[in-house]
Design a protein around this motif. Structure first.
Motif, PDB file in Angstrom:
ATOM      1  N   LEU A 136       0.813  -1.215   0.000  1.00 48.70           N
ATOM      2  CA  LEU A 136       0.000   0.000   0.000  1.00 48.70           C
ATOM      3  C   LEU A 136       0.850   1.270   0.000  1.00 48.70           C
ATOM      4  O   LEU A 136       0.396   2.316  -0.498  1.00 48.70           O
ATOM      5  N   VAL A 137       2.060   1.190   0.549  1.00 53.32           N
ATOM      6  CA  VAL A 137       2.912   2.380   0.592  1.00 53.32           C
ATOM      7  C   VAL A 137       3.802   2.476  -0.639  1.00 53.32           C
ATOM      8  O   VAL A 137       4.553   3.450  -0.775  1.00 53.32           O
ATOM      9  N   MET A 138       3.717   1.490  -1.514  1.00 55.22           N
ATOM     10  CA  MET A 138       4.507   1.514  -2.750  1.00 55.22           C
ATOM     11  C   MET A 138       3.715   2.216  -3.849  1.00 55.22           C
ATOM     12  O   MET A 138       2.478   2.266  -3.799  1.00 55.22           O
ATOM     13  N   PRO A 139       4.395   2.751  -4.844  1.00 58.03           N
ATOM     14  CA  PRO A 139       3.689   3.438  -5.949  1.00 58.03           C
ATOM     15  C   PRO A 139       3.073   2.441  -6.944  1.00 58.03           C
ATOM     16  O   PRO A 139       3.392   2.428  -8.131  1.00 58.03           O
ATOM     17  N   VAL A 140       2.196   1.588  -6.432  1.00 54.23           N
ATOM     18  CA  VAL A 140       1.506   0.620  -7.281  1.00 54.23           C
ATOM     19  C   VAL A 140       0.010   0.749  -7.030  1.00 54.23           C
ATOM     20  O   VAL A 140      -0.428   1.169  -5.959  1.00 54.23           O
ATOM     21  N   GLY A 178     -10.975 -16.249  -7.626  1.00 56.43           N
ATOM     22  CA  GLY A 178     -10.170 -16.516  -6.444  1.00 56.43           C
ATOM     23  C   GLY A 178      -9.854 -15.257  -5.663  1.00 56.43           C
ATOM     24  O   GLY A 178      -9.911 -15.248  -4.420  1.00 56.43           O
ATOM     25  N   ILE A 179      -9.530 -14.165  -6.355  1.00 56.14           N
ATOM     26  CA  ILE A 179      -9.242 -12.906  -5.666  1.00 56.14           C
ATOM     27  C   ILE A 179     -10.504 -12.352  -5.006  1.00 56.14           C
ATOM     28  O   ILE A 179     -10.468 -11.859  -3.875  1.00 56.14           O
ATOM     29  N   PHE A 180     -11.633 -12.448  -5.694  1.00 55.55           N
ATOM     30  CA  PHE A 180     -12.887 -11.986  -5.113  1.00 55.55           C
ATOM     31  C   PHE A 180     -13.209 -12.755  -3.834  1.00 55.55           C
ATOM     32  O   PHE A 180     -13.621 -12.169  -2.818  1.00 55.55           O
ATOM     33  N   MET A 181     -13.029 -14.068  -3.863  1.00 53.65           N
ATOM     34  CA  MET A 181     -13.277 -14.876  -2.669  1.00 53.65           C
ATOM     35  C   MET A 181     -12.311 -14.509  -1.546  1.00 53.65           C
ATOM     36  O   MET A 181     -12.685 -14.515  -0.367  1.00 53.65           O
ATOM     37  N   ALA A 182     -11.061 -14.195  -1.893  1.00 52.49           N
ATOM     38  CA  ALA A 182     -10.072 -13.842  -0.871  1.00 52.49           C
ATOM     39  C   ALA A 182     -10.393 -12.510  -0.211  1.00 52.49           C
ATOM     40  O   ALA A 182     -10.016 -12.286   0.951  1.00 52.49           O
ATOM     41  N   THR A 183     -11.056 -11.620  -0.932  1.00 52.10           N
ATOM     42  CA  THR A 183     -11.448 -10.349  -0.316  1.00 52.10           C
ATOM     43  C   THR A 183     -12.621 -10.519   0.640  1.00 52.10           C
ATOM     44  O   THR A 183     -12.856  -9.662   1.498  1.00 52.10           O
ATOM     45  N   ILE A 184     -13.379 -11.603   0.483  1.00 52.47           N
ATOM     46  CA  ILE A 184     -14.507 -11.873   1.379  1.00 52.47           C
ATOM     47  C   ILE A 184     -14.034 -12.621   2.629  1.00 52.47           C
ATOM     48  O   ILE A 184     -14.435 -12.301   3.747  1.00 52.47           O
ATOM     49  N   ALA A 185     -13.181 -13.640   2.418  1.00 50.37           N
ATOM     50  CA  ALA A 185     -12.697 -14.446   3.540  1.00 50.37           C
ATOM     51  C   ALA A 185     -11.667 -13.655   4.348  1.00 50.37           C
ATOM     52  O   ALA A 185     -10.883 -12.878   3.801  1.00 50.37           O
ATOM     53  N   ARG A 186     -11.666 -13.877   5.664  1.00 49.98           N
ATOM     54  CA  ARG A 186     -10.732 -13.179   6.546  1.00 49.98           C
ATOM     55  C   ARG A 186      -9.446 -13.958   6.763  1.00 49.98           C
ATOM     56  O   ARG A 186      -8.433 -13.378   7.148  1.00 49.98           O
ATOM     57  N   ASN A 187      -9.489 -15.273   6.574  1.00 46.59           N
ATOM     58  CA  ASN A 187      -8.313 -16.096   6.793  1.00 46.59           C
ATOM     59  C   ASN A 187      -8.419 -17.335   5.907  1.00 46.59           C
ATOM     60  O   ASN A 187      -9.423 -17.539   5.203  1.00 46.59           O
ATOM     61  N   ALA A 195     -13.170  -4.180  -8.403  1.00 48.87           N
ATOM     62  CA  ALA A 195     -13.925  -3.221  -7.580  1.00 48.87           C
ATOM     63  C   ALA A 195     -13.912  -3.637  -6.119  1.00 48.87           C
ATOM     64  O   ALA A 195     -13.737  -2.799  -5.220  1.00 48.87           O
ATOM     65  N   ARG A 196     -14.103  -4.929  -5.874  1.00 49.17           N
ATOM     66  CA  ARG A 196     -14.091  -5.414  -4.497  1.00 49.17           C
ATOM     67  C   ARG A 196     -12.700  -5.285  -3.885  1.00 49.17           C
ATOM     68  O   ARG A 196     -12.554  -4.924  -2.704  1.00 49.17           O
ATOM     69  N   PHE A 197     -11.669  -5.536  -4.669  1.00 50.14           N
ATOM     70  CA  PHE A 197     -10.294  -5.453  -4.174  1.00 50.14           C
ATOM     71  C   PHE A 197      -9.948  -4.007  -3.828  1.00 50.14           C
ATOM     72  O   PHE A 197      -9.306  -3.739  -2.805  1.00 50.14           O
ATOM     73  N   ARG A 198     -10.366  -3.057  -4.666  1.00 48.99           N
ATOM     74  CA  ARG A 198     -10.104  -1.648  -4.382  1.00 48.99           C
ATOM     75  C   ARG A 198     -10.803  -1.218  -3.092  1.00 48.99           C
ATOM     76  O   ARG A 198     -10.234  -0.468  -2.279  1.00 48.99           O
ATOM     77  N   LYS A 199     -12.018  -1.703  -2.900  1.00 48.60           N
ATOM     78  CA  LYS A 199     -12.755  -1.359  -1.677  1.00 48.60           C
ATOM     79  C   LYS A 199     -12.050  -1.913  -0.450  1.00 48.60           C
ATOM     80  O   LYS A 199     -11.950  -1.251   0.587  1.00 48.60           O
ATOM     81  N   THR A 200     -11.535  -3.157  -0.575  1.00 42.09           N
ATOM     82  CA  THR A 200     -10.826  -3.771   0.542  1.00 42.09           C
ATOM     83  C   THR A 200      -9.532  -3.020   0.844  1.00 42.09           C
ATOM     84  O   THR A 200      -9.186  -2.787   2.011  1.00 42.09           O
ATOM     85  N   ILE A 201      -8.808  -2.644  -0.208  1.00 41.15           N
ATOM     86  CA  ILE A 201      -7.555  -1.898  -0.018  1.00 41.15           C
ATOM     87  C   ILE A 201      -7.827  -0.544   0.627  1.00 41.15           C
ATOM     88  O   ILE A 201      -7.082  -0.098   1.513  1.00 41.15           O
ATOM     89  N   SER A 202      -8.903   0.125   0.206  1.00 40.72           N
ATOM     90  CA  SER A 202      -9.222   1.437   0.766  1.00 40.72           C
ATOM     91  C   SER A 202      -9.551   1.345   2.244  1.00 40.72           C
ATOM     92  O   SER A 202      -9.188   2.231   3.030  1.00 40.72           O
ATOM     93  N   SER A 203     -10.229   0.264   2.648  1.00 44.59           N
ATOM     94  CA  SER A 203     -10.582   0.122   4.063  1.00 44.59           C
ATOM     95  C   SER A 203      -9.360  -0.166   4.919  1.00 44.59           C
ATOM     96  O   SER A 203      -9.360   0.095   6.135  1.00 44.59           O
ATOM     97  N   MET A 204      -8.296  -0.723   4.318  1.00 43.14           N
ATOM     98  CA  MET A 204      -7.093  -1.043   5.064  1.00 43.14           C
ATOM     99  C   MET A 204      -6.142   0.146   5.125  1.00 43.14           C
ATOM    100  O   MET A 204      -5.241   0.180   5.976  1.00 43.14           O
ATOM    101  N   ALA A 205      -6.277   1.071   4.177  1.00 42.62           N
ATOM    102  CA  ALA A 205      -5.347   2.196   4.105  1.00 42.62           C
ATOM    103  C   ALA A 205      -5.576   3.181   5.258  1.00 42.62           C
ATOM    104  O   ALA A 205      -6.648   3.306   5.797  1.00 42.62           O
TER     105      ALA A 205
END
Length: 375
Positions: free
Chosen positions: A212-216, A275-284, A365-375
């Motif tokens: 998240l702190v990298m320019p990506v 797989g990425i969508f499912m990973a954004t839903i699951a916590r572990n 879209a789901r991944f961006r939402k997850t990243i925003s909540s972690m930032a």
């Protein structure tokens, strides 16, 4: 654009190194594309193969000997000749799946035109073999009796001659279907698991905060995981097709492998996004594993790889058109089994591409939402 591609490439290389340091995932990949494929091809459950059978021959007649000699490999083991008192102990111990009891005077009753009885004891706990084998044994006994009787009584020839020609699998070898279908199923399963596990591993190890702190961008992070895990699955499936299916099992590949892997790459675009969508839903990882079961079972069982889609309810057929695996099964079977070219499978290629674009957009879209909540 050049910087974006460079970031995607470098992040993908990082994913490959992370996978290389994960021995559990490496064992899963090797097992999935070697032993799992081989066992699915060589141990088909509906196949009657070397079934143990015993015969109690109290008649000791030429007809009974003909019946006994009609059971031979590969469907049956050579019949064991036993006494009537050995029937129940042998079946209770599971030594015999079938016991055929030919009573005394069987040939005499057949020749005299009197009702003749023969008893078949079946171990119904071996359900699949019991169902298939009972039909085989009935056909064998009736066939031998008919041929034996034809020496004494003439039978009219049938006015119709039926010629059966098996296309694409002339020997009706079920290992051909089992191995190739397993390759198709494993590509779907492993792509979802590897991609989802890669994202959850980042979260559990705390390295997602470093990204998240990298320019990506989230797009670059997601695209890197897709191409890296997709490449691993493509390479593993190619090696499995070459060494396990073609070399070890001796299964011929009818169609073009480049065309098949082109379709596989498009399918991986969709399944890795899932797989990425499912990973954004699951916590572990435990939650991801339970969620994967709920997703993978319908994808594999209702896509047409296990049973024909035509035998399913119409509603299920229509719903499964939204699944990439449905079109991948049609595409893969057409290419690998029947040698179809792009003029045949282009509708499936277009459908898989469209479905992949939709799933990629939803996952991003789901991944961006997850990243925003972690930032």
């Amino acid at each position: 654009m050049r910087q974006t591609l460079s970031n995607i490439y470098r992040l993908g290389v990082k994913e490959l190194w992370s996978l290389w340091r994960d021995p559990i995932m490496l064992v899963l990949i090797v097992f999935t594309f070697t032993f799992a494929v081989y066992s699915a091809a060589s141990s088909m459950p509906e196949t009657l193969h070397k079934a143990p059978i015993a015969v109690v021959d109290e008649d000791q007649s030429p007809l009974s000997q003909r019946i006994v000699s009609a059971f031979y490999p590969p469907h049956f083991m050579p019949p064991a000749m036993i006494a009537p008192a050995q029937i129940d102990p042998g079946m209770d111990a599971g030594v015999y799946t079938f016991v055929l009891h030919i009573p005394s005077g069987f040939q005499r009753d057949v020749l005299a035109g009197r009702p003749a009885e023969i008893q078949l004891n079946t171990d119904a706990t071996r359900m699949t073999q019991a169902f298939t084998g009972s039909g085989y044994i009935q056909q064998i006994v009736l066939g031998e009796v008919s041929e034996f009787m034809s020496r004494h009584r003439g039978t009219a020839a049938s006015p119709v001659t039926l010629e059966t020609r098996a296309r694409f699998n002339p020997t009706l070898d079920k290992s051909w279907f089992g191995s190739l279908s397993q390759i198709i199923n494993q590509i779907t399963m492993l792509s979802i698991i590897l991609t989802g596990a890669a994202l959850i591993r980042e979260r559990e190890h705390g390295t997602i905060e470093h990204l998240l702190v990298m320019p990506v961008t989230p797009f670059e992070i997601m695209a890197s995981k897709i191409w890296a895990m997709g490449l691993v699955v493509l390479v593993a499936s190619f090696l499995s097709l070459t060494f396990v299916v073609r070399w070890l099992l001796g299964v011929p590949i009818a169609g073009s492998l480049p065309l098949f892997f082109t379709g596989a790459a498009l399918v991986l675009f969709a399944t890795t996004s899932i797989g990425i969508f499912m990973a954004t839903i699951a916590r572990n990882m435990p939650q991801f594993g339970m969620l994967a079961v709920l997703v993978l079972l319908p994808l594999q069982m209702l896509s047409g790889g296990t049973t024909p889609r035509e035998s399913m309810p119409r509603l299920v057929q229509d719903i499964m058109l939204a699944a990439p695996t449905t079109h991948f099964v049609e595409l893969g079977q057409a290419i690998l089994f029947r040698g179809a070219g792009i003029d045949v499978v282009w509708p499936q290629l277009i459908a898989v591409t469209a479905i992949g674009a939709v799933f990629f957009g939803i996952a991003l879209a789901r991944f961006r939402k997850t990243i925003s909540s972690m930032a």
